[in-house]
Design a protein around this motif. Structure first.
Motif, mmCIF file in Angstrom:
data_model
loop_
_atom_site.group_PDB
_atom_site.id
_atom_site.type_symbol
_atom_site.label_atom_id
_atom_site.label_comp_id
_atom_site.label_asym_id
_atom_site.label_seq_id
_atom_site.Cartn_x
_atom_site.Cartn_y
_atom_site.Cartn_z
ATOM 1 N N ALA A 36 0.830 -1.205 0.000
ATOM 2 C CA ALA A 36 0.000 0.000 0.000
ATOM 3 C C ALA A 36 0.864 1.254 0.000
ATOM 4 N N ALA A 37 1.935 1.275 0.784
ATOM 5 C CA ALA A 37 2.822 2.443 0.838
ATOM 6 C C ALA A 37 3.469 2.690 -0.521
ATOM 7 N N GLN A 38 3.890 1.619 -1.187
ATOM 8 C CA GLN A 38 4.489 1.764 -2.513
ATOM 9 C C GLN A 38 3.467 2.302 -3.516
ATOM 10 N N THR A 39 2.252 1.832 -3.430
ATOM 11 C CA THR A 39 1.202 2.271 -4.343
ATOM 12 C C THR A 39 0.831 3.721 -4.096
ATOM 13 N N LEU A 40 0.700 4.114 -2.825
ATOM 14 C CA LEU A 40 0.319 5.482 -2.500
ATOM 15 C C LEU A 40 1.337 6.502 -2.990
ATOM 16 N N LYS A 41 2.602 6.117 -3.058
ATOM 17 C CA LYS A 41 3.628 7.028 -3.561
ATOM 18 C C LYS A 41 3.410 7.368 -5.032
ATOM 19 N N THR A 42 2.826 6.453 -5.783
ATOM 20 C CA THR A 42 2.646 6.660 -7.225
ATOM 21 C C THR A 42 1.375 7.429 -7.565
ATOM 22 N N LEU A 43 0.435 7.533 -6.642
ATOM 23 C CA LEU A 43 -0.862 8.124 -6.970
ATOM 24 C C LEU A 43 -0.817 9.599 -7.353
ATOM 25 N N PRO A 44 -0.089 10.476 -6.637
ATOM 26 C CA PRO A 44 -0.078 11.880 -7.055
ATOM 27 C C PRO A 44 0.405 12.074 -8.495
ATOM 28 N N THR A 45 1.444 11.384 -8.871
ATOM 29 C CA THR A 45 1.953 11.492 -10.238
ATOM 30 C C THR A 45 0.949 10.950 -11.235
ATOM 31 N N LEU A 46 0.327 9.838 -10.891
ATOM 32 C CA LEU A 46 -0.666 9.245 -11.774
ATOM 33 C C LEU A 46 -1.859 10.175 -11.974
ATOM 34 N N LYS A 47 -2.353 10.767 -10.884
ATOM 35 C CA LYS A 47 -3.483 11.700 -10.993
ATOM 36 C C LYS A 47 -3.115 12.907 -11.843
ATOM 37 N N GLU A 48 -1.896 13.396 -11.682
ATOM 38 C CA GLU A 48 -1.457 14.552 -12.467
ATOM 39 C C GLU A 48 -1.359 14.195 -13.949
ATOM 40 N N ARG A 49 -0.774 13.041 -14.255
ATOM 41 C CA ARG A 49 -0.627 12.620 -15.645
ATOM 42 C C ARG A 49 -1.978 12.390 -16.315
ATOM 43 N N MET A 50 -2.940 11.874 -15.547
ATOM 44 C CA MET A 50 -4.257 11.578 -16.120
ATOM 45 C C MET A 50 -5.206 12.775 -16.022
ATOM 46 N N GLN A 51 -4.738 13.836 -15.357
ATOM 47 C CA GLN A 51 -5.525 15.058 -15.181
ATOM 48 C C GLN A 51 -6.894 14.763 -14.568
ATOM 49 N N VAL A 52 -6.864 14.055 -13.435
ATOM 50 C CA VAL A 52 -8.075 13.739 -12.701
ATOM 51 C C VAL A 52 -7.920 14.179 -11.255
ATOM 52 N N SER A 53 -9.037 14.303 -10.574
ATOM 53 C CA SER A 53 -9.012 14.586 -9.142
ATOM 54 C C SER A 53 -9.871 13.543 -8.435
ATOM 55 N N VAL A 54 -9.619 13.377 -7.156
ATOM 56 C CA VAL A 54 -10.360 12.411 -6.369
ATOM 57 C C VAL A 54 -10.978 13.148 -5.190
ATOM 58 N N THR A 55 -12.275 12.955 -4.985
ATOM 59 C CA THR A 55 -12.956 13.611 -3.879
ATOM 60 C C THR A 55 -13.633 12.568 -2.996
ATOM 61 N N ALA A 56 -13.782 12.916 -1.731
ATOM 62 C CA ALA A 56 -14.451 12.018 -0.790
ATOM 63 C C ALA A 56 -15.946 11.994 -1.094
ATOM 64 N N THR A 57 -16.548 10.849 -0.912
ATOM 65 C CA THR A 57 -17.984 10.702 -1.123
ATOM 66 C C THR A 57 -18.491 9.575 -0.238
ATOM 67 N N GLN A 58 -19.787 9.359 -0.266
ATOM 68 C CA GLN A 58 -20.367 8.277 0.510
ATOM 69 C C GLN A 58 -21.203 7.422 -0.415
ATOM 70 N N LEU A 59 -20.992 6.119 -0.320
ATOM 71 C CA LEU A 59 -21.738 5.162 -1.124
ATOM 72 C C LEU A 59 -22.513 4.297 -0.154
ATOM 73 N N GLY A 60 -23.812 4.509 -0.081
ATOM 74 C CA GLY A 60 -24.599 3.837 0.943
ATOM 75 C C GLY A 60 -24.167 4.366 2.304
ATOM 76 N N TYR A 61 -23.722 3.477 3.172
ATOM 77 C CA TYR A 61 -23.225 3.875 4.482
ATOM 78 C C TYR A 61 -21.704 3.848 4.562
ATOM 79 N N VAL A 62 -21.059 3.695 3.412
ATOM 80 C CA VAL A 62 -19.594 3.577 3.379
ATOM 81 C C VAL A 62 -18.977 4.880 2.898
ATOM 82 N N LEU A 63 -18.074 5.431 3.695
ATOM 83 C CA LEU A 63 -17.369 6.647 3.329
ATOM 84 C C LEU A 63 -16.198 6.268 2.418
ATOM 85 N N ILE A 64 -16.157 6.880 1.229
ATOM 86 C CA ILE A 64 -15.073 6.643 0.284
ATOM 87 C C ILE A 64 -14.148 7.854 0.358
#
Length: 89
Positions: free
Chosen positions: A59-87
């Motif tokens: 998980a730590a190795q994967t989390l290091k790659t996410l900011p670069t991946l989001k920047e390259r794909m030009q996407v953003s991630v926001t918190a939301t709730q699906l049913g009773y589960v907080l995403i």
């Protein structure tokens, strides 16, 4: 390089290992990924604490790659709730 391991149904300790060359149809950009060593695929934790450590490491190795991946794909991630589960991002 792909590795193929053949075992018997009796779960014996002996395995036959064969190495296969990378497919010629793989793009140059993906060649390092396909031919690269993926040591975590061969990890087999035995106890609960080893599993937790293994998951935390991957998980730590994967989390290091996410900011670069989001920047390259030009996407953003926001918190939301699906049913009773907080995403969370």
């Amino acid at each position: 390089m792909l590795t193929f391991v053949q075992t018997t149904l009796a779960n014996t300790a002996e395995v036959a290992m064969q190495h296969f060359p990378n497919p010629s149809t793989v793009s140059r950009a993906l060649q390092p990924l396909v031919s690269g060593d993926t040591p975590f695929w061969n990890d087999h934790p035995k106890i609960n604490a080893e599993w937790h450590q293994w998951v935390d490491t991957i998980a730590a190795q994967t989390l290091k790659t996410l900011p670069t991946l989001k920047e390259r794909m030009q996407v953003s991630v926001t918190a939301t709730q699906l049913g009773y589960v907080l995403i969370r991002p």
